[in-house]
Design a protein around this motif. Structure first.
Motif, PDB file in Angstrom:
ATOM      1  N   HIS A   9       0.849  -1.193   0.000  1.00 39.44           N
ATOM      2  CA  HIS A   9       0.000   0.000   0.000  1.00 39.44           C
ATOM      3  C   HIS A   9       0.882   1.238   0.000  1.00 39.44           C
ATOM      4  O   HIS A   9       1.475   1.601   1.016  1.00 39.44           O
ATOM      5  CB  HIS A   9      -0.913   0.009   1.232  1.00 39.44           C
ATOM      6  N   LEU A  10       0.970   1.891  -1.154  1.00 43.67           N
ATOM      7  CA  LEU A  10       1.616   3.199  -1.248  1.00 43.67           C
ATOM      8  C   LEU A  10       0.987   3.958  -2.406  1.00 43.67           C
ATOM      9  O   LEU A  10       0.048   3.483  -3.049  1.00 43.67           O
ATOM     10  CB  LEU A  10       3.142   3.081  -1.404  1.00 43.67           C
ATOM     11  N   HIS A  11       1.509   5.161  -2.665  1.00 47.50           N
ATOM     12  CA  HIS A  11       0.989   6.024  -3.719  1.00 47.50           C
ATOM     13  C   HIS A  11       2.178   6.518  -4.536  1.00 47.50           C
ATOM     14  O   HIS A  11       2.934   7.395  -4.099  1.00 47.50           O
ATOM     15  CB  HIS A  11       0.207   7.187  -3.109  1.00 47.50           C
ATOM     16  N   LEU A  12       2.360   5.924  -5.718  1.00 46.96           N
ATOM     17  CA  LEU A  12       3.590   6.139  -6.470  1.00 46.96           C
ATOM     18  C   LEU A  12       3.801   7.593  -6.877  1.00 46.96           C
ATOM     19  O   LEU A  12       4.854   8.181  -6.610  1.00 46.96           O
ATOM     20  CB  LEU A  12       3.593   5.245  -7.715  1.00 46.96           C
ATOM     21  N   LEU A  13       2.819   8.195  -7.552  1.00 50.35           N
ATOM     22  CA  LEU A  13       3.034   9.546  -8.053  1.00 50.35           C
ATOM     23  C   LEU A  13       3.176  10.545  -6.917  1.00 50.35           C
ATOM     24  O   LEU A  13       4.003  11.457  -6.978  1.00 50.35           O
ATOM     25  CB  LEU A  13       1.897   9.950  -8.990  1.00 50.35           C
ATOM     26  N   ALA A  14       2.376  10.373  -5.859  1.00 51.56           N
ATOM     27  CA  ALA A  14       2.470  11.290  -4.725  1.00 51.56           C
ATOM     28  C   ALA A  14       3.819  11.160  -4.036  1.00 51.56           C
ATOM     29  O   ALA A  14       4.407  12.156  -3.603  1.00 51.56           O
ATOM     30  CB  ALA A  14       1.338  11.025  -3.735  1.00 51.56           C
ATOM     31  N   THR A  15       4.341   9.933  -3.946  1.00 53.34           N
ATOM     32  CA  THR A  15       5.657   9.735  -3.329  1.00 53.34           C
ATOM     33  C   THR A  15       6.748  10.366  -4.184  1.00 53.34           C
ATOM     34  O   THR A  15       7.660  11.023  -3.679  1.00 53.34           O
ATOM     35  CB  THR A  15       5.937   8.237  -3.132  1.00 53.34           C
ATOM     36  N   ALA A  16       6.656  10.177  -5.498  1.00 54.44           N
ATOM     37  CA  ALA A  16       7.642  10.773  -6.392  1.00 54.44           C
ATOM     38  C   ALA A  16       7.581  12.291  -6.355  1.00 54.44           C
ATOM     39  O   ALA A  16       8.611  12.970  -6.470  1.00 54.44           O
ATOM     40  CB  ALA A  16       7.426  10.271  -7.815  1.00 54.44           C
ATOM     41  N   ALA A  17       6.378  12.852  -6.188  1.00 58.05           N
ATOM     42  CA  ALA A  17       6.220  14.302  -6.197  1.00 58.05           C
ATOM     43  C   ALA A  17       6.790  14.975  -4.962  1.00 58.05           C
ATOM     44  O   ALA A  17       7.061  16.178  -4.975  1.00 58.05           O
ATOM     45  CB  ALA A  17       4.741  14.657  -6.338  1.00 58.05           C
ATOM     46  N   VAL A  18       6.980  14.215  -3.889  1.00 57.23           N
ATOM     47  CA  VAL A  18       7.512  14.801  -2.653  1.00 57.23           C
ATOM     48  C   VAL A  18       8.876  15.445  -2.895  1.00 57.23           C
ATOM     49  O   VAL A  18       9.220  16.469  -2.294  1.00 57.23           O
ATOM     50  CB  VAL A  18       7.599  13.730  -1.542  1.00 57.23           C
ATOM     51  N   ALA A  19       9.668  14.857  -3.801  1.00 53.25           N
ATOM     52  CA  ALA A  19      11.010  15.389  -4.055  1.00 53.25           C
ATOM     53  C   ALA A  19      10.975  16.822  -4.565  1.00 53.25           C
ATOM     54  O   ALA A  19      11.926  17.580  -4.358  1.00 53.25           O
ATOM     55  CB  ALA A  19      11.737  14.496  -5.060  1.00 53.25           C
ATOM     56  N   GLY A  20       9.893  17.219  -5.208  1.00 51.01           N
ATOM     57  CA  GLY A  20       9.787  18.587  -5.706  1.00 51.01           C
ATOM     58  C   GLY A  20       8.913  19.473  -4.858  1.00 51.01           C
ATOM     59  O   GLY A  20       8.451  20.523  -5.333  1.00 51.01           O
ATOM     60  N   SER A  21       8.688  19.083  -3.614  1.00 51.27           N
ATOM     61  CA  SER A  21       7.787  19.828  -2.732  1.00 51.27           C
ATOM     62  C   SER A  21       8.538  20.424  -1.550  1.00 51.27           C
ATOM     63  O   SER A  21       9.607  19.946  -1.170  1.00 51.27           O
ATOM     64  CB  SER A  21       6.680  18.894  -2.207  1.00 51.27           C
TER      65      SER A  21
END
Length: 479
Positions: free
Chosen positions: A71-83
Motif C-alpha cells: 500500500h503506497l501512492h507512487l506519483l504522490a511519493t515521487a512528487a515529494v522530491a519537488g515539494s
C-alpha cells in the motif's frame, strides 16, 4: 540445464532463511548457490557448477524474495522530491518561512507534511498572510500530513477557477470557499497542469530498499496516470512490478496488474450502509474484490455493516484500520477480509497521533497482534508518502511501536520483526497470505542482504540491502 551452460546470474554462498507461512518466525536456514536465467530462478543447490554472466559471492549473507509494499501512492511519493517539506515546522512563522522560500514548479509552490494539531488550522486567508504581499500572486497549495486535505491560497484558487459544490470543497457561512479541499488530488493535478514526477528516482530508491514490487492504492486513477506508469515500466525507469487498486480492469496494460477495487471512504462525507453495500456488490458481480479505505472507527463500523450485507469474495481487504476497538474484532473476523495496516506511522509521527486520540484508543492504534490473535489476516505496508517508505522502518515500528520521542504506544500490539518482514514477502494478490519462496521456477525477484537476517531485523544497518534483482535484472548494487 547442463553444468557447462551459462546463465544470466549466479548468487553464490547465500543463506536462505527459514520463513514460516503465516508470517511466522525466521530460522537460520541453509547456504546454497542460486542461479537465474530468463527472469526466473532455475537452480537452488549447494556448490552449483553453473557459470553466470554475472556472479556475486554472498559470503553467507541472507537472500530473500523481493519485498513488496502492499500500500503506497507512487506519483504522490515521487512528487515529494519537488515539494516544500513542512513536516518539522512547529509554528506558523516557521511554516511561512518555508513557503516563502519555496521554489515554484510549473508556477506553483507545492508543500507537504503540514500538521494542523501541531502548527494550526490553515485557510486561504491565513496562507495569504503567511506569503505576504511580496508573494501574493504566487499560487500555493499545502497538503496536510494525512494526505486527505489540500489548503490553497487565494492566488491558487483564482488559478483553478470554479470548484464543484460538494462537501469536498469547504465553504464558510457566506458560501465563500475557505481554501480547504478534501480528496481532490486528480482534479487539482489536471487543473494545475503539473509536470510528471521523477519516477526513475523513486524506482531507484525503492530498489535501494529492496522493494521489487508495489501496490499503488491511489483511488480512481485516471487513464493518463495509468499510461504514465505503463511508460515508466516499459522504459525501465520504474523497474518494480506494479499492482493497481484504483484502475479499471479494462484500462490496465500488460506491464501492470490490477488488484481489488479501491473504495475510498471520506470521513467527513460517509455514504449510507446501503450505498456502500451496493458499491461492494457491483464490484463483486464483476468478480473483483474490494479494498476499502477505513481510517476512523465510524468508517470501519460502516464498512463492516456493508460487507455483512454484500457478502465476501476472496481478496477483499480493509486498508489501514488505524483504530480497531476490541469489540469489533469478532465482526471483522466474520467478514473474512485481509487487513493492510501501517505501523510506520508510529515511528514517523506517533507523538502527534497520541495527542490527537483519546487515552483509551491509544492502545488500539494501528493494531497488529490483536488482529492476528483474533484470527484476522494482517500485514504491514508503508502508505508512502504519508508514512515512511522504508520497509525496514515499518518492520522496526511493528516490533517496537516507539514514537519519535521514544514512547511505546500499545505495547500489546507488538509483533516479532520476522513476522512483520513476512508481510513484505507475500504475493500482491494475498498480502496476508503465504510467504513467497526462492525455488526453481519462481520469478527472480530477489534481495541479497549485507549480512545475516538477524542483524537486518535488529536494525543493523538501517538499510541492510546489498543487491536487488527484479525479473533477473540487477537494479541495485551497493557493492
Amino acid at each position: 540445464m547442463r553444468s557447462a551452460d551459462r546463465v544470466d546470474l549466479v548468487l553464490r554462498d547465500v543463506a536462505l532463511p527459514h520463513l514460516e507461512d503465516g508470517h511466522g518466525g525466521a530460522g537460520a536456514g541453509y547456504r546454497v548457490d542460486v542461479a537465474v536465467h530468463d527472469g526466473r530462478v532455475v537452480a537452488v543447490e549447494a556448490s552449483l557448477s553453473l557459470r553466470g554472466v554475472c556472479e556475486y559471492d554472498g559470503h553467507g549473507a541472507a537472500l530473500l524474495p523481493g519485498l513488496h509494499d502492499h500500500h503506497l501512492h507512487l506519483l504522490a511519493t515521487a512528487a515529494v522530491a519537488g515539494s516544500v517539506d513542512c513536516s518539522d515546522a512547529t509554528t506558523l512563522d516557521e511554516l511561512g518561512a518555508r513557503l516563502r522560500a519555496g521554489t515554484p514548479r510549473a508556477g506553483w509552490v507545492r508543500a507537504v507534511g503540514h500538521h494542523e494539531a501541531r502548527v494550526g488550522r490553515l485557510t486561504r486567508d491565513l496562507l495569504d498572510a503567511l506569503m505576504g504581499p511580496e508573494r501574493a500572486t504566487t499560487p500555493v497549495r499545502v497538503r496536510d500530513h494525512s494526505g486527505a486535505l489540500w489548503v490553497l491560497n487565494s492566488a491558487a484558487l483564482a488559478a483553478l477557477g470554479p470548484l464543484p459544490d460538494t462537501p469536498d470543497v469547504e465553504r464558510d457561512g457566506s458560501g465563500r470557499v475557505s481554501g480547504r479541499l478534501w480528496r481532490l488530488d486528480h482534479e487539482l493535478g489536471a487543473r494545475v497542469g503539473r509536470t510528471a514526477p521523477d519516477l526513475a528516482a523513486l524506482g531507484a530508491e525503492l530498489a535501494r530498499l529492496g522493494i521489487t514490487g508495489v501496490t499503488d492504492a491511489t483511488p480512481d486513477l485516471p487513464r493518463a496516470t495509468v499510461d504514465l506508469l505503463d511508460g515508466a515500466r516499459r522504459t525501465g525507469a520504474l523497474p518494480q512490478r506494479v499492482h493497481l487498486l484504483g484502475a479499471a480492469t479494462a484500462a490496465v496494460p500488460e506491464t501492470l496488474t490490477v488488484g481489488p477495487a479501491k473504495i475510498h471512504l471520506r470521513d467527513h462525507d460517509l455514504p449510507t450502509v446501503d450505498e456502500l453495500a451496493a458499491r461492494v456488490t457491483a464490484h463483486h458481480r464483476t468478480g473483483r474484490p474490494v479494498a476499502v479505505h477505513c481510517l476512523g472507527v465510524e468508517a470501519l463500523v460502516l464498512t463492516l455493516a456493508a460487507l455483512e450485507d454484500a457478502g465476501h469474495v476472496p481478496g477483499d481487504r480493509i486498508e489501514h484500520a488505524s483504530v480497531v476497538p476490541p469489540a469489533l474484532l469478532p465482526r471483522l473476523r466474520a467478514t473474512r477480509v485481509q487487513v493492510v495496516t501501517q505501523p510506520g506511522f508510529l515511528s514517523a509521527r506517533g507523538d502527534d497521533l497520541v495527542r490527537d486520540v483519546g487515552a483509551a484508543e491509544q492502545a488500539w492504534l494501528w493494531p497488529w497482534a490483536g488482529l492476528r490473535a483474533a484470527g484476522i489476516p494482517v500485514c504491514g505496508a508503508s502508505d508512502a508518502p504519508h508514512g515512511p517508505l522504508s520497509p525496514w522502518q515499518v518492520i522496526a515500528a511493528a516490533a517496537d511501536r516507539r514514537t519519535p520521542s521514544g514512547r511505546v504506544v500499545g505495547a500489546g500490539e507488538r509483533v516479532p520483526a520476522s513476522l512483520a518482514l513476512g508481510g513484505y514477502l507475500t504475493h500482491p494478490e494475498a498480502p496476508a497470505g503465504s510467504v513467497r519462496r526462492i525455488v526453481p521456477g519462481a520469478p527472480a525477484d530477489l534481495v541479497l542482504l549485507h549480512g545475516p537476517l538477524e542483524a537486518a531485523l535488529a536494525g543493523v544497518p538501517a538499510n541492510p540491502v546489498r543487491l536487488t534483482v527484479v525479473a533477473g535484472r540487477v537494479v541495485h548494487d551497493a557493492g
